[in-house]
Write a protein that holds these residues in place. Structure first.
Motif, mmCIF file in Angstrom:
data_model
loop_
_atom_site.group_PDB
_atom_site.id
_atom_site.type_symbol
_atom_site.label_atom_id
_atom_site.label_comp_id
_atom_site.label_asym_id
_atom_site.label_seq_id
_atom_site.Cartn_x
_atom_site.Cartn_y
_atom_site.Cartn_z
ATOM 1 N N LEU A 1 0.821 -1.209 0.000
ATOM 2 C CA LEU A 1 0.000 0.000 0.000
ATOM 3 C C LEU A 1 0.858 1.263 0.000
ATOM 4 C CD1 LEU A 1 -2.818 -1.078 2.483
ATOM 5 C CD2 LEU A 1 -2.993 -0.840 0.000
ATOM 6 N N GLU A 2 1.956 1.209 0.738
ATOM 7 C CA GLU A 2 2.881 2.347 0.770
ATOM 8 C C GLU A 2 3.466 2.606 -0.620
ATOM 9 O OE1 GLU A 2 7.057 3.757 2.980
ATOM 10 O OE2 GLU A 2 6.318 1.691 3.194
ATOM 11 N N GLU A 3 3.882 1.535 -1.283
ATOM 12 C CA GLU A 3 4.481 1.681 -2.615
ATOM 13 C C GLU A 3 3.456 2.177 -3.631
ATOM 14 O OE1 GLU A 3 6.902 -1.462 -4.167
ATOM 15 O OE2 GLU A 3 7.565 -2.093 -2.184
ATOM 16 N N LEU A 4 2.252 1.611 -3.594
ATOM 17 C CA LEU A 4 1.223 2.018 -4.549
ATOM 18 C C LEU A 4 0.813 3.472 -4.337
ATOM 19 C CD1 LEU A 4 -1.044 -1.175 -4.624
ATOM 20 C CD2 LEU A 4 0.559 -0.400 -6.380
ATOM 21 N N ASP A 5 0.740 3.910 -3.092
ATOM 22 C CA ASP A 5 0.408 5.301 -2.799
ATOM 23 C C ASP A 5 1.495 6.234 -3.332
ATOM 24 O OD1 ASP A 5 -1.214 7.372 -1.325
ATOM 25 O OD2 ASP A 5 0.685 7.578 -0.233
ATOM 26 N N HIS A 6 2.749 5.844 -3.109
ATOM 27 C CA HIS A 6 3.874 6.644 -3.617
ATOM 28 C C HIS A 6 3.835 6.714 -5.140
ATOM 29 C CE1 HIS A 6 7.937 8.134 -4.260
ATOM 30 N NE2 HIS A 6 8.167 7.091 -5.038
ATOM 31 N N ALA A 7 3.610 5.559 -5.783
ATOM 32 C CA ALA A 7 3.586 5.512 -7.245
ATOM 33 C C ALA A 7 2.481 6.385 -7.809
ATOM 34 C CB ALA A 7 3.420 4.071 -7.719
ATOM 35 N N GLU A 8 1.308 6.351 -7.166
ATOM 36 C CA GLU A 8 0.178 7.163 -7.626
ATOM 37 C C GLU A 8 0.509 8.650 -7.559
ATOM 38 O OE1 GLU A 8 -4.550 7.965 -6.579
ATOM 39 O OE2 GLU A 8 -3.432 6.388 -5.535
ATOM 40 N N LYS A 9 1.183 9.068 -6.491
ATOM 41 C CA LYS A 9 1.551 10.474 -6.352
ATOM 42 C C LYS A 9 2.547 10.889 -7.438
ATOM 43 C CE LYS A 9 0.770 10.695 -1.347
ATOM 44 N NZ LYS A 9 1.401 10.764 -0.013
ATOM 45 N N VAL A 10 3.510 10.014 -7.736
ATOM 46 C CA VAL A 10 4.491 10.323 -8.782
ATOM 47 C C VAL A 10 3.801 10.428 -10.136
ATOM 48 C CG1 VAL A 10 6.511 9.485 -10.046
ATOM 49 C CG2 VAL A 10 6.425 9.267 -7.555
ATOM 50 N N MET A 11 2.893 9.499 -10.427
ATOM 51 C CA MET A 11 2.190 9.501 -11.709
ATOM 52 C C MET A 11 1.325 10.750 -11.857
ATOM 53 S SD MET A 11 1.126 5.475 -11.989
ATOM 54 C CE MET A 11 2.362 4.208 -11.675
ATOM 55 N N LYS A 12 0.732 11.210 -10.770
ATOM 56 C CA LYS A 12 -0.056 12.450 -10.825
ATOM 57 C C LYS A 12 0.846 13.633 -11.142
ATOM 58 C CE LYS A 12 -3.977 11.214 -7.859
ATOM 59 N NZ LYS A 12 -4.684 11.476 -6.577
ATOM 60 N N ARG A 13 2.035 13.644 -10.548
ATOM 61 C CA ARG A 13 2.998 14.715 -10.853
ATOM 62 C C ARG A 13 3.397 14.676 -12.324
ATOM 63 N NH1 ARG A 13 8.083 14.183 -7.307
ATOM 64 N NH2 ARG A 13 8.712 15.937 -8.625
ATOM 65 N N LEU A 14 3.565 13.465 -12.856
ATOM 66 C CA LEU A 14 3.959 13.318 -14.254
ATOM 67 C C LEU A 14 2.818 13.671 -15.199
ATOM 68 C CD1 LEU A 14 5.881 9.914 -14.037
ATOM 69 C CD2 LEU A 14 6.893 12.157 -14.457
ATOM 70 N N GLY A 15 1.582 13.471 -14.732
ATOM 71 C CA GLY A 15 0.428 13.711 -15.588
ATOM 72 C C GLY A 15 0.326 12.718 -16.729
ATOM 73 N N CYS A 16 0.866 11.515 -16.520
ATOM 74 C CA CYS A 16 0.924 10.523 -17.596
ATOM 75 C C CYS A 16 -0.320 9.642 -17.617
ATOM 76 C CB CYS A 16 2.164 9.643 -17.431
ATOM 77 S SG CYS A 16 2.178 8.635 -15.923
ATOM 78 N N PRO A 17 -0.638 9.047 -18.763
ATOM 79 C CA PRO A 17 -1.728 8.058 -18.814
ATOM 80 C C PRO A 17 -1.404 6.878 -17.903
ATOM 81 C CG PRO A 17 -1.016 8.702 -21.023
ATOM 82 C CD PRO A 17 -0.008 9.262 -20.073
ATOM 83 N N ILE A 18 -2.438 6.261 -17.334
ATOM 84 C CA ILE A 18 -2.249 5.161 -16.388
ATOM 85 C C ILE A 18 -3.052 3.949 -16.852
ATOM 86 C CG2 ILE A 18 -2.621 4.398 -14.014
ATOM 87 C CD1 ILE A 18 -2.256 7.322 -13.133
ATOM 88 N N ILE A 19 -2.439 2.774 -16.776
ATOM 89 C CA ILE A 19 -3.097 1.528 -17.157
ATOM 90 C C ILE A 19 -3.043 0.558 -15.986
ATOM 91 C CG2 ILE A 19 -2.954 -0.506 -18.655
ATOM 92 C CD1 ILE A 19 -1.933 1.283 -20.862
ATOM 93 N N ASP A 20 -4.173 -0.049 -15.686
ATOM 94 C CA ASP A 20 -4.255 -1.058 -14.625
ATOM 95 C C ASP A 20 -3.908 -2.421 -15.233
ATOM 96 O OD1 ASP A 20 -4.914 -2.821 -12.593
ATOM 97 O OD2 ASP A 20 -6.736 -1.746 -12.032
ATOM 98 N N VAL A 21 -2.824 -3.029 -14.745
ATOM 99 C CA VAL A 21 -2.356 -4.296 -15.319
ATOM 100 C C VAL A 21 -2.889 -5.509 -14.556
ATOM 101 C CG1 VAL A 21 -0.252 -3.198 -16.164
ATOM 102 C CG2 VAL A 21 -0.217 -4.352 -13.948
ATOM 103 N N SER A 22 -3.744 -5.290 -13.576
ATOM 104 C CA SER A 22 -4.297 -6.400 -12.793
ATOM 105 C C SER A 22 -4.986 -7.408 -13.714
ATOM 106 C CB SER A 22 -5.306 -5.885 -11.761
ATOM 107 O OG SER A 22 -4.743 -4.886 -10.933
ATOM 108 N N ASN A 23 -4.603 -8.680 -13.594
ATOM 109 C CA ASN A 23 -5.244 -9.770 -14.351
ATOM 110 C C ASN A 23 -5.169 -9.597 -15.861
ATOM 111 O OD1 ASN A 23 -6.184 -11.076 -11.904
ATOM 112 N ND2 ASN A 23 -7.724 -9.442 -11.777
ATOM 113 N N LYS A 24 -4.164 -8.893 -16.331
ATOM 114 C CA LYS A 24 -3.986 -8.726 -17.777
ATOM 115 C C LYS A 24 -2.704 -9.425 -18.238
ATOM 116 C CE LYS A 24 -6.431 -4.346 -18.578
ATOM 117 N NZ LYS A 24 -6.919 -4.095 -17.221
#
Length: 270
Positions: free
Chosen positions: A229-252
């Motif tokens: 949860l700590e890592e995912l929260d950190h990653a989400e904050k970085v991605m928001k700063r980047l403003g990049c498109p996001i893809i959920d890879v769960s079960n893909k």
């Protein structure tokens, strides 16, 4: 213990030719037990310094196919200064061509790729993905067609290789709370970057299997929900700063995610 014998193959292109020649020579010495380390797409003095630093640490030879005169001269000089044997695999034959056929070489790397451009673009992309995997060299971020970011075990490396086979140069960067993201990530256009996310449950499952494969306890912090949860929260904050498109890879599957990445990039760049 006998010190390992290493041949550093250095090229300003793919380096396949040089590696093939070294292997052919190595087989003449008891089957060729020497270790060959290929360094492809060497295009600046810093790349050469990296090889020199490694080569001078042990029993090493540098075999190179560099046609850019300034890089060749620099490699020859630095190898001589460090007392490293550097073997030029192209110049003798190029000189013979010039003398016997009264022609001048172009001294441009990668011309052979034009014989089969699609094949060599694929090789180049694969070499790029290997060189700039897992954030090992942030210089690749600004050179990449696609940059993938995400926490560990979000299929960044398999995706990089899959996309490389489609001739995209891909760099990937792991996002870890304890390590600030490289500055280069914030220097590239947002359309070049893709964020990969995954559900905590799925990531926990994947990491437990990874630990089991390594023979480690599944209760390790790496697979704990708190850490995830700590890592995912950190990653989400970085991605928001980047403003990049996001893809959920769960079960893909990798192929499915790669298709989504290409669809997203097509929309972002249209």
């Amino acid at each position: 213990m006998v010190e390992k014998e290493v041949v550093y193959v250095v090229s300003d292109s793919v380096g396949e030719t040089a590696e093939f020649v070294v292997k052919a020579v190595a087989t003449q010495f008891n089957g060729g037990q020497v270790e060959i380390r290929r360094n492809s797409y060497v295009d600046d003095f810093e790349d050469i310094e990296d090889v020199i630093l490694l080569a001078k640490k042990g029993r090493s030879i540098i075999a190179y196919t560099i046609v850019i005169p300034s890089l060749k001269d620099y490699l020859d000089r630095r190898a001589n200064e460090e007392n490293i044997l550097a073997v030029d695999l192209l110049s003798p034959l190029m000189s013979a061509f010039e003398t016997s056929f009264n022609k001048q070489a172009h001294h441009r790397p990668g011309l052979m790729r034009k014989m089969d451009e699609e094949y060599f673009r694929k090789i180049e992309a694969i070499e790029f993905a290997v060189k700039y995997d897992d954030g090992r060299d942030p210089r690749g971020i600004v050179k990449a067609d696609i940059v993938l970011v995400g926490v560990s075990r979000t299929s960044k490396t398999p995706l990089s290789m899959y996309l490389a086979h489609k001739r995209f140069k891909v760099a990937n960067v792991p996002l870890v709370p304890e390590v600030p993201p490289p500055d280069e990530l914030f220097e590239i256009p947002r359309k070049n970057c893709i964020g990969l996310i995954i559900s905590p449950d799925k990531l926990n499952e994947i990491r437990k299997e990874r630990l089991k494969a390594l023979g480690l306890a599944s209760q390790a912090s790496y697979a704990s929900f708190g850490r995830i949860l700590e890592e995912l929260d950190h990653a989400e904050k970085v991605m928001k700063r980047l403003g990049c498109p996001i893809i959920d890879v769960s079960n893909k599957a990798v192929e499915e995610t790669a298709g989504l990445i290409l669809d997203v990039l097509k929309k972002e760049r249209s």
